[in-house]
Design an enzyme around this catalytic site. Structure first.
Site, PDB file in Angstrom:
ATOM      1  CG  ASP A  40       6.256  29.588  37.637  1.00 17.15           C
ATOM      2  OD1 ASP A  40       5.621  29.742  36.561  1.00 17.15           O
ATOM      3  OD2 ASP A  40       6.016  28.655  38.426  1.00 17.15           O
ATOM      4  CG  HIS A 243      11.693  45.927  12.221  1.00 17.48           C
ATOM      5  ND1 HIS A 243      12.563  46.559  13.068  1.00 17.48           N
ATOM      6  CD2 HIS A 243      12.442  45.523  11.169  1.00 17.48           C
ATOM      7  CE1 HIS A 243      13.782  46.547  12.548  1.00 17.48           C
ATOM      8  NE2 HIS A 243      13.729  45.932  11.383  1.00 17.48           N
ATOM      9  CG  ASP A 260      13.293  39.707   6.787  1.00 14.88           C
ATOM     10  OD1 ASP A 260      14.053  38.733   6.951  1.00 14.88           O
ATOM     11  OD2 ASP A 260      13.658  40.896   6.946  1.00 14.88           O
ATOM     12  CG  ASP A 271      18.406  38.460   7.653  1.00 12.89           C
ATOM     13  OD1 ASP A 271      17.186  38.394   7.452  1.00 12.89           O
ATOM     14  OD2 ASP A 271      19.006  39.522   7.938  1.00 12.89           O
ATOM     15  CG  HIS A 350      16.112  49.192   5.154  1.00 18.68           C
ATOM     16  ND1 HIS A 350      16.968  48.407   4.420  1.00 18.68           N
ATOM     17  CD2 HIS A 350      14.852  48.917   4.677  1.00 18.68           C
ATOM     18  CE1 HIS A 350      16.277  47.682   3.556  1.00 18.68           C
ATOM     19  NE2 HIS A 350      14.986  47.979   3.689  1.00 18.68           N
ATOM     20  CG  HIS A 354      22.503  43.160   8.611  1.00 15.07           C
ATOM     21  ND1 HIS A 354      22.650  41.833   8.937  1.00 15.07           N
ATOM     22  CD2 HIS A 354      21.239  43.268   8.112  1.00 15.07           C
ATOM     23  CE1 HIS A 354      21.521  41.181   8.670  1.00 15.07           C
ATOM     24  NE2 HIS A 354      20.647  42.022   8.149  1.00 15.07           N
ATOM     25  CG  HIS A 361      20.864  43.037  12.701  1.00 17.49           C
ATOM     26  ND1 HIS A 361      19.848  43.772  13.253  1.00 17.49           N
ATOM     27  CD2 HIS A 361      20.396  42.623  11.499  1.00 17.49           C
ATOM     28  CE1 HIS A 361      18.811  43.792  12.413  1.00 17.49           C
ATOM     29  NE2 HIS A 361      19.122  43.111  11.351  1.00 17.49           N
ATOM     30  CD  GLU A 384      18.585  43.446   4.964  1.00 15.58           C
ATOM     31  OE1 GLU A 384      17.371  43.450   5.199  1.00 15.58           O
ATOM     32  OE2 GLU A 384      19.435  43.049   5.778  1.00 15.58           O
ATOM     33  CE1 TYR A 388      10.431  47.412   2.644  1.00 15.67           C
ATOM     34  CE2 TYR A 388      12.118  49.113   2.360  1.00 15.67           C
ATOM     35  CZ  TYR A 388      11.766  47.798   2.573  1.00 15.67           C
ATOM     36  OH  TYR A 388      12.763  46.858   2.723  1.00 15.67           O
ATOM     37  NE  ARG A 406      13.582  43.286   4.210  1.00 15.16           N
ATOM     38  CZ  ARG A 406      12.528  43.728   4.881  1.00 15.16           C
ATOM     39  NH1 ARG A 406      12.054  44.950   4.645  1.00 15.16           N
ATOM     40  NH2 ARG A 406      11.935  42.980   5.777  1.00 15.16           N
ATOM     41  CD  GLU A 408      17.788  40.025   4.656  1.00 13.00           C
ATOM     42  OE1 GLU A 408      16.615  39.815   5.015  1.00 13.00           O
ATOM     43  OE2 GLU A 408      18.672  40.451   5.418  1.00 13.00           O
TER      44      GLU A 408
END
Ligand code: GLY
Ligand code: MN
Ligand code: MN
Length: 441
Positions: A40, A243, A260, A271, A350, A354, A361, A384, A388, A406, A408
């Site tokens: 709940d 991710h 990130d 971001d 990737h 974006h 996004h 970004e 990898y 990365r 960004e």
């Protein structure tokens, strides 16, 4: 805290939207449903962005009705004040608050939705309603539409067309106005501080979640709602998982940590990604690869100005990355061949950018008329690029395996070119080492 508290801001957004849909149309905008977390217990409520963009109203169980040209153009259906319920779940604006605090021309209890909608549906021929926000509301609105349509032959009026309001709102959201940029700058300033703290304080032996806690602490202690997406705190080989959000590995001194993490402030997101060596200077191979990604990022940003295509910075970044991959021996063919064959996708899988705004996004078309969209002042996009190399990738030289990098930034397109809104987050090798080696001292 809110940087967007001016009623005029929301009135102006509604004005533009209503001008676009015109008289004879009715827009019905539902609030986000409450989502259950477990048993709940509810998830912390987060308003739907389009609803918030037009109303500024953050409560659940609300519907905004927009009827351009009618005497009451903006009607809010809300939860009425209720002393007992408010003791449990907090203060509600109620009907009076919806008028006084949010500029509604009229407000009704949400329980009266069917009756209020019936009165309006009879008079219009087009209805704007998003089907993707609130399932339970869909059934209700569609049933009312069906009934109003059945009455059309007798009345000569009533809705014959159901339209999606989102593209109109999303095109407005894509072009950021000053108050939106102010909220984004607030989110970015807090994220910048979080990344600096992480660089200065991450050390070998700490768990990734401890760094996540530092980031969360900075976000909340400076008034952000929290992360704008699950923070990625990826040390060593975890950085090769795009991710990765488990954040449960013990870090070793000297290995790379990819963070990130961005926060949400006043419904707007930042971001930001940075990659740095834990409590140490970059090792030579780490630095070489880092510099490739940084060069790709800097050149991609350099290309941004009104008139270029959304895809152009990506193509610039890919070219620089591929040249670097070939130079260091990650790819063993000439760069031109690698670009043609797409062999680079093994190490950069990737896109480079974006849109960024209320959603991380963010909304807005990326392609128009079959072509990559032309950038205009007021658009905000991320840049970004990354590299990898999976820990088990046997095509890569062994010393490269398990490295993920990365970088960004959040970039605003300006009339003259662009502005790196996240410029306060350390990015060059020297800036980063100034923090990471001070932590080790
Ligand atoms: N943090 C999600 C992204 O960078 O797109
Ligand atoms: Mn991003
Ligand atoms: Mn990101």
């Amino acid at each position: 805290m809110s940087v967007i508290s001016n009623l005029e801001v929301f009135a102006e957004r509604r004005r533009r939207f209503m001008d676009a849909i015109g008289p004879g149309a009715l827009a019905i905008m539902p609030s986000a449903p409450v989502a259950m977390r477990s048993g709940d217990v509810e998830f912390v409520y987060r308003q739907d962005n389009d609803f918030h963009y037009l109303t500024g109203f953050a409560e659940p169980e609300a519907v905004a009705i927009l009827a351009p040209g009618e005497p009451h153009e903006f009607i809010l259906m809300v939860r009425p004040r209720d002393r007992e319920r408010e003791t449990w779940t907090g203060r509600r604006a109620g009907l009076e608050g919806a008028v006084a605090g949010y500029g509604a021309n009229q407000a009704f209890a949400i329980e009266e939705l069917d009756a209020v909608l019936r009165r309006h549906l009879d008079k219009v021929d087009r209805v704007y309603y998003p089907l993707s926000v609130n399932e339970r509301m869909n059934a209700r609105v569609l049933e009312l539409m069906r009934y109003a349509q059945s009455m059309r032959p007798r009345l000569g009026t009533g809705p014959h067309t159901l339209l999606d309001p989102r593209e109109l709102i999303h095109e407005a959201r894509l072009h950021k106005r000053p108050e939106e940029l102010a909220a984004m700058r607030a989110a970015i300033a807090i994220s910048a501080e979080a990344h600096r703290q992480a660089m200065a304080r991450a050390r070998g032996g700490m768990m990734e979640w401890e760094v996540e806690a530092l980031v969360d602490y900075t976000f909340r202690s400076r008034g952000a709602a929290g992360p704008s997406y699950p923070s990625i705190i990826a040390s060593g080989p975890n950085a090769a998982t795009l991710h990765y959000i488990n954040n449960d590995r013990r870090m070793q001194a000297g290995e790379l940590l990819l963070i990130d993490a961005g926060c949400e402030y006043d419904f707007y997101a930042s971001d930001v990604t940075r990659t740095f060596p834990v409590g140490a200077a970059f090792a030579p191979l780490q630095r070489d690869l880092y510099q490739i990604v940084l060069d790709a990022q800097l050149q991609a940003i350099e290309s941004i100005r009104p008139g270029i295509k959304f895809d152009d910075p990506h193509e610039t970044a890919v070219r620089i990355l591929v040249e670097g991959m070939c130079r260091v021996g990650l790819l063993k063919v000439p760069a031109e061949d690698a670009l043609k064959s797409g062999a680079w996708r093994r190490f950069y899988m990737h896109r480079t950018s974006h849109w960024l705004g209320m959603d991380v996004h963010d909304v807005g078309l990326y392609r128009v008329g079959g072509e990559s969209r032309t950038l205009e002042p007021g658009m905000v996009l991320t840049v970004e690029p990354g590299l990898y190399i999976a820990p088990n990738d046997e095509t890569a030289p062994e010393e490269f395996r398990g490295i993920g990098i990365r970088i960004e930034d959040d970039v605003l397109v300006t009339p003259a070119g662009c502005e790196v809104m996240t410029a306060a987050v350390p990015k060059t090798v020297a800036e980063i080492e100034a923090l990471t080696t001070a932590a080790a001292a």
